[in-house]
Scaffold this motif. Structure first.
Motif, short mmCIF file in Angstrom:
data_model
loop_
_atom_site.label_atom_id
_atom_site.label_comp_id
_atom_site.label_asym_id
_atom_site.label_seq_id
_atom_site.Cartn_x
_atom_site.Cartn_y
_atom_site.Cartn_z
N ASP A 130 0.95 -1.09 0.06
CA ASP A 130 0.18 0.05 0.00
C ASP A 130 0.86 1.21 0.01
N PRO A 131 0.47 2.43 -0.55
CA PRO A 131 1.39 3.48 -0.80
C PRO A 131 1.38 4.29 0.41
N VAL A 132 0.29 4.09 1.50
CA VAL A 132 0.24 4.65 2.90
C VAL A 132 0.08 3.68 3.62
N ASP A 137 -8.66 6.82 -3.48
CA ASP A 137 -8.23 7.95 -2.75
C ASP A 137 -8.20 7.32 -1.49
N TYR A 138 -6.94 7.68 -0.72
CA TYR A 138 -6.84 7.18 0.54
C TYR A 138 -6.80 8.38 1.70
N ALA A 139 -7.68 8.32 2.32
CA ALA A 139 -7.82 9.48 3.33
C ALA A 139 -7.04 9.35 4.34
N VAL A 140 -5.94 10.15 4.55
CA VAL A 140 -4.94 10.22 5.73
C VAL A 140 -4.66 11.53 6.09
N PRO A 141 -4.09 11.81 7.15
CA PRO A 141 -3.73 13.15 7.73
C PRO A 141 -2.74 13.68 6.83
N GLN A 142 -2.69 15.33 6.74
CA GLN A 142 -1.58 15.81 6.09
C GLN A 142 -0.58 15.53 6.62
N GLY A 143 0.55 15.47 5.63
CA GLY A 143 1.95 15.08 5.99
C GLY A 143 2.15 13.56 6.32
N THR A 144 1.30 12.68 5.87
CA THR A 144 1.47 11.21 5.98
C THR A 144 2.53 10.82 5.13
N GLU A 145 3.56 9.77 5.60
CA GLU A 145 4.50 9.29 4.41
C GLU A 145 3.83 8.51 3.08
N VAL A 146 4.35 8.99 2.07
CA VAL A 146 3.94 8.29 0.94
C VAL A 146 5.20 7.23 0.56
N VAL A 147 5.01 5.87 0.25
CA VAL A 147 6.00 5.31 -0.17
C VAL A 147 5.66 4.63 -1.63
N ALA A 148 6.76 4.23 -2.32
CA ALA A 148 6.52 3.56 -3.59
C ALA A 148 5.82 2.24 -3.57
N VAL A 175 15.92 5.71 -9.08
CA VAL A 175 15.30 4.52 -8.91
C VAL A 175 15.04 4.28 -7.59
N VAL A 176 13.79 3.67 -6.97
CA VAL A 176 13.09 3.60 -5.84
C VAL A 176 13.03 2.00 -5.77
N SER A 177 12.79 1.81 -4.59
CA SER A 177 12.68 0.26 -4.01
C SER A 177 11.30 0.05 -3.66
N THR A 178 10.34 -0.87 -3.32
CA THR A 178 9.23 -1.09 -2.77
C THR A 178 9.25 -0.72 -1.37
N GLY A 179 8.31 0.23 -1.20
CA GLY A 179 8.19 0.79 0.45
C GLY A 179 8.94 1.97 0.62
N GLN A 180 9.82 2.23 -0.41
CA GLN A 180 10.81 3.48 -0.46
C GLN A 180 10.05 4.65 -0.16
N HIS A 181 10.57 5.75 1.10
CA HIS A 181 9.66 7.10 0.87
C HIS A 181 9.86 7.98 -0.30
N ILE A 182 8.95 8.46 -0.78
CA ILE A 182 8.91 9.28 -1.92
C ILE A 182 8.22 10.52 -1.82
N ALA A 183 7.37 10.87 -0.82
CA ALA A 183 6.71 12.07 -0.81
C ALA A 183 5.75 12.19 0.70
#
Length: 239
Positions: A105-107, A131-142, A191-199
């Motif tokens: 999951d991305p979050v 859409d994934y409802a999450v608080p502002q500033g939640t970590e997003v991963v690949a 290049v990013v890996s699965t689960g890596q922080h992106i945003a």
């Protein structure tokens, strides 16, 4: 004349008696010696037999101990080998599982809100992602390993409705898109890996509140999206 002969005979008789007694004594001595010798031979034979039996018992005990030690070592070696094989099998299974479930999951800790292909006044066409409802500033991963091909405002080129966005190219002609971000932490070509922080998630673009808009596409551009929830579930992800 008989008076003269009588003492001689008497002395001769006495001599014969003494000789007889001596002979008897000598015979008894010889017999006694033979008996003592026989007894000594019997004692030596018995002692020798006891020593031999003791030696056999000692050897048997030593052989039994050696056999028990060998059996214990063999058992320990077998147990060690079995344990090593089990650990190897477990590691192989874990690696296979990790390889099979290579999408995530991305979050985390989210609530699903607007779904794919949903109609509504918020979109000019039907909703193109999940859409994934999450608080502002939640970590997003690949959601999967790949190469970043698009980043930035204006939906990374897909239009202002997406706000800040990232698009990652995966294998087999699959792309993932992450939109409405408050911050982008990757660059094009990275290049990013699965689960890596992106945003970090946000509320940029056409958004009614903090959330992550997530898409699975067949091209890097808008208009090629497929149902992301069905896609992830097919990859073993619990959504």
């Amino acid at each position: 004349m008989s008076k003269r002969v009588s003492p001689r005979l008497s002395r001769a008789s006495q001599l014969r008696k003494r000789a007889a007694v001596m002979a008897v004594g000598l015979g008894a001595s010889v017999a006694l010696g033979a008996g003592v010798a026989a007894a000594a031979d019997t004692t030596l034979t018995t002692a020798a037999s006891g020593t031999a039996a003791s030696a056999v018992q000692t050897q048997a005990a030593a052989q039994a101990k050696a056999a028990a030690d060998t059996a214990a070592k063999t058992k320990k070696a077998a147990e060690t080998a079995k344990k090593a094989a089990a650990q190897k099998a477990a590691a192989k299974k874990a690696a296979a599982k990790k390889s099979a479930v290579s999408w995530v999951d991305p979050v985390k800790k989210y609530k699903l809100s607007a779904s794919f292909n949903q109609a509504g006044g918020m979109w000019s066409h039907k909703h193109s992602g999940q859409d994934y409802a999450v608080p502002q500033g939640t970590e997003v991963v690949a959601a999967h390993g790949g190469t970043v091909v698009k980043t930035g405002g204006n939906g990374a080129g897909d239009g202002p409705a997406y706000g800040n966005a990232v698009v990652i190219k995966h294998g087999n002609g699959t792309y993932s898109q992450y939109a409405h971000l408050s911050r982008v932490d990757v660059r094009v070509g990275q290049v990013v890996s699965t689960g890596q922080h992106i945003a970090l998630s946000g509320n940029t673009g056409n958004s009614s509140g903090p959330h992550l808009h997530f898409e699975i596409r067949t091209t890097p551009n808008y208009g090629s999206a497929v149902d992301p929830v069905s896609f992830l579930r097919a990859k073993g992800v619990t959504v």
